[in-house]
Design a protein around this motif. Structure first.
Motif, PDB file in Angstrom:
ATOM      1  N   TRP A   1     -25.114  57.866 -17.759  1.00 27.44           N
ATOM      2  CA  TRP A   1     -24.413  57.160 -18.824  1.00 27.44           C
ATOM      3  C   TRP A   1     -22.911  57.203 -18.599  1.00 27.44           C
ATOM      4  CZ3 TRP A   1     -27.302  59.702 -23.478  1.00 27.44           C
ATOM      5  CH2 TRP A   1     -28.604  59.236 -23.506  1.00 27.44           C
ATOM      6  N   ALA A   2     -22.446  58.223 -17.870  1.00 26.31           N
ATOM      7  CA  ALA A   2     -21.012  58.366 -17.634  1.00 26.31           C
ATOM      8  C   ALA A   2     -20.477  57.188 -16.817  1.00 26.31           C
ATOM      9  CB  ALA A   2     -20.725  59.674 -16.905  1.00 26.31           C
ATOM     10  N   GLN A   3     -21.327  56.473 -16.091  1.00 24.99           N
ATOM     11  CA  GLN A   3     -20.899  55.338 -15.284  1.00 24.99           C
ATOM     12  C   GLN A   3     -20.905  54.042 -16.087  1.00 24.99           C
ATOM     13  OE1 GLN A   3     -19.260  56.197 -12.937  1.00 24.99           O
ATOM     14  NE2 GLN A   3     -20.340  56.360 -11.030  1.00 24.99           N
ATOM     15  N   ALA A   4     -21.165  54.116 -17.367  1.00 25.56           N
ATOM     16  CA  ALA A   4     -21.263  52.906 -18.183  1.00 25.56           C
ATOM     17  C   ALA A   4     -19.975  52.081 -18.145  1.00 25.56           C
ATOM     18  CB  ALA A   4     -21.610  53.262 -19.618  1.00 25.56           C
ATOM     19  N   GLN A   5     -18.831  52.714 -17.960  1.00 29.03           N
ATOM     20  CA  GLN A   5     -17.557  51.996 -17.932  1.00 29.03           C
ATOM     21  C   GLN A   5     -17.067  51.731 -16.509  1.00 29.03           C
ATOM     22  OE1 GLN A   5     -16.306  50.762 -20.746  1.00 29.03           O
ATOM     23  NE2 GLN A   5     -18.125  51.650 -21.664  1.00 29.03           N
ATOM     24  N   CYS A   6     -17.898  51.959 -15.522  1.00 30.78           N
ATOM     25  CA  CYS A   6     -17.515  51.786 -14.122  1.00 30.78           C
ATOM     26  C   CYS A   6     -17.736  50.330 -13.712  1.00 30.78           C
ATOM     27  CB  CYS A   6     -18.334  52.728 -13.244  1.00 30.78           C
ATOM     28  SG  CYS A   6     -17.907  52.635 -11.500  1.00 30.78           S
ATOM     29  N   ASN A   7     -16.641  49.570 -13.619  1.00 29.40           N
ATOM     30  CA  ASN A   7     -16.738  48.145 -13.314  1.00 29.40           C
ATOM     31  C   ASN A   7     -17.389  47.857 -11.972  1.00 29.40           C
ATOM     32  OD1 ASN A   7     -15.538  47.356 -15.715  1.00 29.40           O
ATOM     33  ND2 ASN A   7     -13.491  47.467 -14.859  1.00 29.40           N
ATOM     34  N   ILE A   8     -17.062  48.649 -10.963  1.00 29.97           N
ATOM     35  CA  ILE A   8     -17.597  48.364  -9.630  1.00 29.97           C
ATOM     36  C   ILE A   8     -19.107  48.595  -9.598  1.00 29.97           C
ATOM     37  CG2 ILE A   8     -17.240  50.623  -8.547  1.00 29.97           C
ATOM     38  CD1 ILE A   8     -16.246  48.961  -6.077  1.00 29.97           C
ATOM     39  N   ALA A   9     -19.584  49.604 -10.310  1.00 30.45           N
ATOM     40  CA  ALA A   9     -21.030  49.862 -10.347  1.00 30.45           C
ATOM     41  C   ALA A   9     -21.759  48.686 -10.988  1.00 30.45           C
ATOM     42  CB  ALA A   9     -21.320  51.152 -11.102  1.00 30.45           C
ATOM     43  N   LYS A  10     -21.248  48.226 -12.136  1.00 30.05           N
ATOM     44  CA  LYS A  10     -21.872  47.083 -12.816  1.00 30.05           C
ATOM     45  C   LYS A  10     -21.862  45.843 -11.924  1.00 30.05           C
ATOM     46  CE  LYS A  10     -20.223  48.426 -17.379  1.00 30.05           C
ATOM     47  NZ  LYS A  10     -19.354  47.996 -18.465  1.00 30.05           N
ATOM     48  N   THR A  11     -20.724  45.582 -11.281  1.00 33.12           N
ATOM     49  CA  THR A  11     -20.574  44.389 -10.451  1.00 33.12           C
ATOM     50  C   THR A  11     -21.536  44.412  -9.269  1.00 33.12           C
ATOM     51  OG1 THR A  11     -18.257  44.188 -11.075  1.00 33.12           O
ATOM     52  CG2 THR A  11     -18.940  43.044  -9.069  1.00 33.12           C
ATOM     53  N   VAL A  12     -21.569  45.523  -8.538  1.00 33.45           N
ATOM     54  CA  VAL A  12     -22.421  45.615  -7.351  1.00 33.45           C
ATOM     55  C   VAL A  12     -23.898  45.564  -7.747  1.00 33.45           C
ATOM     56  CG1 VAL A  12     -23.115  47.129  -5.449  1.00 33.45           C
ATOM     57  CG2 VAL A  12     -20.706  46.759  -5.924  1.00 33.45           C
ATOM     58  N   GLU A  13     -24.265  46.275  -8.797  1.00 34.99           N
ATOM     59  CA  GLU A  13     -25.662  46.283  -9.233  1.00 34.99           C
ATOM     60  C   GLU A  13     -26.139  44.877  -9.587  1.00 34.99           C
ATOM     61  OE1 GLU A  13     -25.737  49.132 -12.417  1.00 34.99           O
ATOM     62  OE2 GLU A  13     -25.500  50.814 -11.044  1.00 34.99           O
ATOM     63  N   SER A  14     -25.313  44.126 -10.311  1.00 33.17           N
ATOM     64  CA  SER A  14     -25.744  42.783 -10.715  1.00 33.17           C
ATOM     65  C   SER A  14     -25.610  41.768  -9.580  1.00 33.17           C
ATOM     66  CB  SER A  14     -24.979  42.312 -11.951  1.00 33.17           C
ATOM     67  OG  SER A  14     -23.614  42.158 -11.655  1.00 33.17           O
ATOM     68  N   GLU A  15     -24.515  41.829  -8.817  1.00 31.27           N
ATOM     69  CA  GLU A  15     -24.300  40.843  -7.758  1.00 31.27           C
ATOM     70  C   GLU A  15     -25.347  40.928  -6.654  1.00 31.27           C
ATOM     71  OE1 GLU A  15     -20.900  39.564  -4.519  1.00 31.27           O
ATOM     72  OE2 GLU A  15     -20.259  40.462  -6.410  1.00 31.27           O
ATOM     73  N   TYR A  16     -25.766  42.147  -6.323  1.00 30.31           N
ATOM     74  CA  TYR A  16     -26.726  42.317  -5.236  1.00 30.31           C
ATOM     75  C   TYR A  16     -28.153  42.549  -5.740  1.00 30.31           C
ATOM     76  CZ  TYR A  16     -22.601  42.321  -2.390  1.00 30.31           C
ATOM     77  OH  TYR A  16     -21.428  41.948  -1.784  1.00 30.31           O
ATOM     78  N   GLY A  17     -28.331  42.564  -7.047  1.00 25.55           N
ATOM     79  CA  GLY A  17     -29.673  42.699  -7.617  1.00 25.55           C
ATOM     80  C   GLY A  17     -30.352  44.008  -7.258  1.00 25.55           C
TER      81      GLY A  17
END
Length: 122
Positions: A19-35
């Motif tokens: 949950w601590a990564q909830a505000q991590c923009n790069i994690a959200k971006t990479v997870e969604s962009e690369y599925g």
């Protein structure tokens, strides 16, 4: 005292469950962009088979944990991002699966501003 203890337990759970990564923009971006998911990646990214193309140990590298495997999926994949901040480049590291062999994909371009809010591991 009870409020503090409750908050401490929540903070510990939040950190250990990602949950601590909830505000991590790069994690959200990479997870969604690369599925990214416990079953793999939806977007094709070149796998690095030539080890000379991998980041060098002497380079200043950081990593960010990405998705955890789904519960009750013992052979699911786990992902992290290995980051070279000086070169604005990152590699997706995948581990797990049936053979549990690590694999690197990329490089993928990043922007240092995307690291704001991320818990970086050195």
């Amino acid at each position: 005292m009870i409020k503090f203890l409750s908050f401490s337990i929540f903070a510990l759970l939040a950190t250990s469950t990602g949950w601590a990564q909830a505000q991590c923009n790069i994690a959200k971006t990479v997870e969604s962009e690369y599925g990214l998911s416990f079953s793999g990646m939806k977007k094709e990214v070149p796998e690095i088979s030539d080890t000379s193309l991998l980041p060098k140990p002497q380079e200043k590298l950081s990593s960010v944990r990405l998705l955890k495997s789904a519960p009750y999926v013992p052979d699911g994949f786990f992902f992290s991002l290995v980051i070279n901040e000086k070169k604005d480049t990152a590699w997706i590291r995948r581990i797990g699966g049936f053979a549990s062999a690590p694999a690197f994909f990329g490089p993928v371009p990043i922007n240092a501003s995307m690291l704001v809010g991320c818990k970086l591991e050195k």
